[in-house]
Design a protein around this motif. Structure first.
Motif, PDB file in Angstrom:
ATOM      1  N   LEU A  44      -2.077  -1.353  -0.965  1.00 20.93           N
ATOM      2  CA  LEU A  44      -2.606  -0.211  -0.222  1.00 20.93           C
ATOM      3  C   LEU A  44      -4.042   0.053  -0.629  1.00 20.93           C
ATOM      4  N   ASP A  45      -4.837   0.474   0.347  1.00 19.79           N
ATOM      5  CA  ASP A  45      -6.195   0.943   0.100  1.00 19.79           C
ATOM      6  C   ASP A  45      -6.383   2.231   0.874  1.00 19.79           C
ATOM      7  N   LEU A  46      -6.793   3.294   0.191  1.00 15.79           N
ATOM      8  CA  LEU A  46      -7.114   4.552   0.858  1.00 15.79           C
ATOM      9  C   LEU A  46      -8.531   4.420   1.400  1.00 15.79           C
ATOM     10  N   ILE A  47      -8.672   4.325   2.723  1.00 14.81           N
ATOM     11  CA  ILE A  47      -9.962   4.109   3.367  1.00 14.81           C
ATOM     12  C   ILE A  47     -10.739   5.418   3.485  1.00 14.81           C
ATOM     13  N   ASN A  48     -10.088   6.435   4.008  1.00 11.56           N
ATOM     14  CA  ASN A  48     -10.688   7.770   4.087  1.00 11.56           C
ATOM     15  C   ASN A  48      -9.551   8.786   4.109  1.00 11.56           C
ATOM     16  N   SER A  49      -9.845  10.021   4.451  1.00  6.12           N
ATOM     17  CA  SER A  49      -8.847  11.084   4.354  1.00  6.12           C
ATOM     18  C   SER A  49      -7.699  10.947   5.347  1.00  6.12           C
ATOM     19  N   ARG A  50      -7.834  10.066   6.344  1.00  2.00           N
ATOM     20  CA  ARG A  50      -6.770   9.891   7.335  1.00  2.00           C
ATOM     21  C   ARG A  50      -6.379   8.442   7.581  1.00  2.00           C
ATOM     22  N   MET A  51      -6.888   7.519   6.783  1.00  2.00           N
ATOM     23  CA  MET A  51      -6.587   6.117   7.025  1.00  2.00           C
ATOM     24  C   MET A  51      -6.204   5.377   5.743  1.00  2.00           C
ATOM     25  N   ILE A  52      -5.130   4.590   5.842  1.00  2.00           N
ATOM     26  CA  ILE A  52      -4.662   3.753   4.740  1.00  2.00           C
ATOM     27  C   ILE A  52      -4.543   2.334   5.276  1.00  2.00           C
ATOM     28  N   ARG A  53      -5.071   1.368   4.545  1.00  2.00           N
ATOM     29  CA  ARG A  53      -4.902  -0.032   4.919  1.00  2.00           C
ATOM     30  C   ARG A  53      -3.723  -0.585   4.137  1.00  2.00           C
ATOM     31  N   ILE A  54      -2.770  -1.166   4.867  1.00  3.21           N
ATOM     32  CA  ILE A  54      -1.585  -1.769   4.272  1.00  3.21           C
ATOM     33  C   ILE A  54      -1.691  -3.273   4.475  1.00  3.21           C
ATOM     34  N   THR A  55      -1.556  -4.036   3.400  1.00  4.68           N
ATOM     35  CA  THR A  55      -1.609  -5.491   3.475  1.00  4.68           C
ATOM     36  C   THR A  55      -0.318  -6.058   2.889  1.00  4.68           C
ATOM     37  N   ALA A  56       0.348  -6.922   3.661  1.00  4.68           N
ATOM     38  CA  ALA A  56       1.587  -7.544   3.201  1.00  4.68           C
ATOM     39  C   ALA A  56       1.258  -8.680   2.238  1.00  4.68           C
ATOM     40  N   ARG A  57       1.829  -8.629   1.050  1.00  2.00           N
ATOM     41  CA  ARG A  57       1.609  -9.678   0.046  1.00  2.00           C
ATOM     42  C   ARG A  57       2.598 -10.824   0.235  1.00  2.00           C
ATOM     43  N   ARG A  58       3.855 -10.474   0.529  1.00  2.00           N
ATOM     44  CA  ARG A  58       4.894 -11.486   0.706  1.00  2.00           C
ATOM     45  C   ARG A  58       6.025 -10.896   1.539  1.00  2.00           C
ATOM     46  N   VAL A  59       6.986 -11.718   1.890  1.00  4.61           N
ATOM     47  CA  VAL A  59       8.132 -11.295   2.693  1.00  4.61           C
ATOM     48  C   VAL A  59       9.025 -10.382   1.866  1.00  4.61           C
ATOM     49  N   GLY A  60       9.523  -9.322   2.495  1.00  2.00           N
ATOM     50  CA  GLY A  60      10.425  -8.405   1.823  1.00  2.00           C
ATOM     51  C   GLY A  60      10.372  -7.024   2.439  1.00  2.00           C
ATOM     52  N   ASN A  61      11.116  -6.125   1.871  1.00  2.00           N
ATOM     53  CA  ASN A  61      11.160  -4.731   2.314  1.00  2.00           C
ATOM     54  C   ASN A  61      10.781  -3.828   1.158  1.00  2.00           C
ATOM     55  N   THR A  62      10.092  -2.754   1.492  1.00  2.00           N
ATOM     56  CA  THR A  62       9.759  -1.750   0.487  1.00  2.00           C
ATOM     57  C   THR A  62       9.577  -0.421   1.189  1.00  2.00           C
ATOM     58  N   ASP A  63       9.222   0.595   0.453  1.00  2.00           N
ATOM     59  CA  ASP A  63       8.959   1.899   1.053  1.00  2.00           C
ATOM     60  C   ASP A  63       7.625   2.428   0.550  1.00  2.00           C
ATOM     61  N   LEU A  64       7.081   3.361   1.309  1.00  2.00           N
ATOM     62  CA  LEU A  64       5.824   4.018   0.960  1.00  2.00           C
ATOM     63  C   LEU A  64       6.029   5.514   1.052  1.00  2.00           C
ATOM     64  N   THR A  65       5.659   6.214  -0.021  1.00  2.00           N
ATOM     65  CA  THR A  65       5.723   7.667  -0.036  1.00  2.00           C
ATOM     66  C   THR A  65       4.317   8.198  -0.226  1.00  2.00           C
ATOM     67  N   ILE A  66       3.944   9.185   0.590  1.00  2.00           N
ATOM     68  CA  ILE A  66       2.621   9.810   0.495  1.00  2.00           C
ATOM     69  C   ILE A  66       2.847  11.271   0.130  1.00  2.00           C
ATOM     70  N   LEU A  67       2.276  11.683  -1.004  1.00  2.00           N
ATOM     71  CA  LEU A  67       2.402  13.063  -1.458  1.00  2.00           C
ATOM     72  C   LEU A  67       0.998  13.635  -1.632  1.00  2.00           C
ATOM     73  N   THR A  68       0.688  14.680  -0.881  1.00  2.00           N
ATOM     74  CA  THR A  68      -0.628  15.306  -0.960  1.00  2.00           C
ATOM     75  C   THR A  68      -0.616  16.449  -1.970  1.00  2.00           C
ATOM     76  N   ASP A  69      -1.763  17.078  -2.146  1.00  2.00           N
ATOM     77  CA  ASP A  69      -1.837  18.215  -3.057  1.00  2.00           C
ATOM     78  C   ASP A  69      -1.020  19.402  -2.536  1.00  2.00           C
ATOM     79  N   LYS A  70      -0.646  19.385  -1.250  1.00  2.00           N
ATOM     80  CA  LYS A  70       0.206  20.425  -0.684  1.00  2.00           C
ATOM     81  C   LYS A  70       1.657  19.982  -0.569  1.00  2.00           C
ATOM     82  N   ASN A  71       1.981  18.851  -1.193  1.00  2.00           N
ATOM     83  CA  ASN A  71       3.329  18.269  -1.175  1.00  2.00           C
ATOM     84  C   ASN A  71       3.780  17.918   0.230  1.00  2.00           C
TER      85      ASN A  71
END
Length: 71
Positions: A44-71
């Protein structure tokens, strides 16, 4: 991705921009927490306040959780 959860499918080596409806980072505030279930699957790369770049490294499943300062 729609709603609180959703699926994103990527081919290994492929990247995609995730555009968010709300800002997750603001000047003068704590950085958001971006948590990946299996860090071997995606990068993951945080590009700006509203954009995240996701790059797949290999085959598989995972999850992503985003928690801000306001939860």
């Amino acid at each position: 991705v729609h709603g609180i959860s959703g699926d994103i499918e990527l081919i290994a080596g492929q990247g995609r921009m995730l555009s968010l409806r709300q800002e997750i980072a603001r000047d003068g505030q704590n950085r958001p927490l971006l948590a990946i279930g299996n860090i071997g699957i995606i990068d993951l790369d945080l590009i700006n306040s509203r954009m995240i770049r996701i790059t797949a490294r290999r085959v598989g499943n995972t999850d992503l959780t985003i928690l801000t300062d306001k939860n």
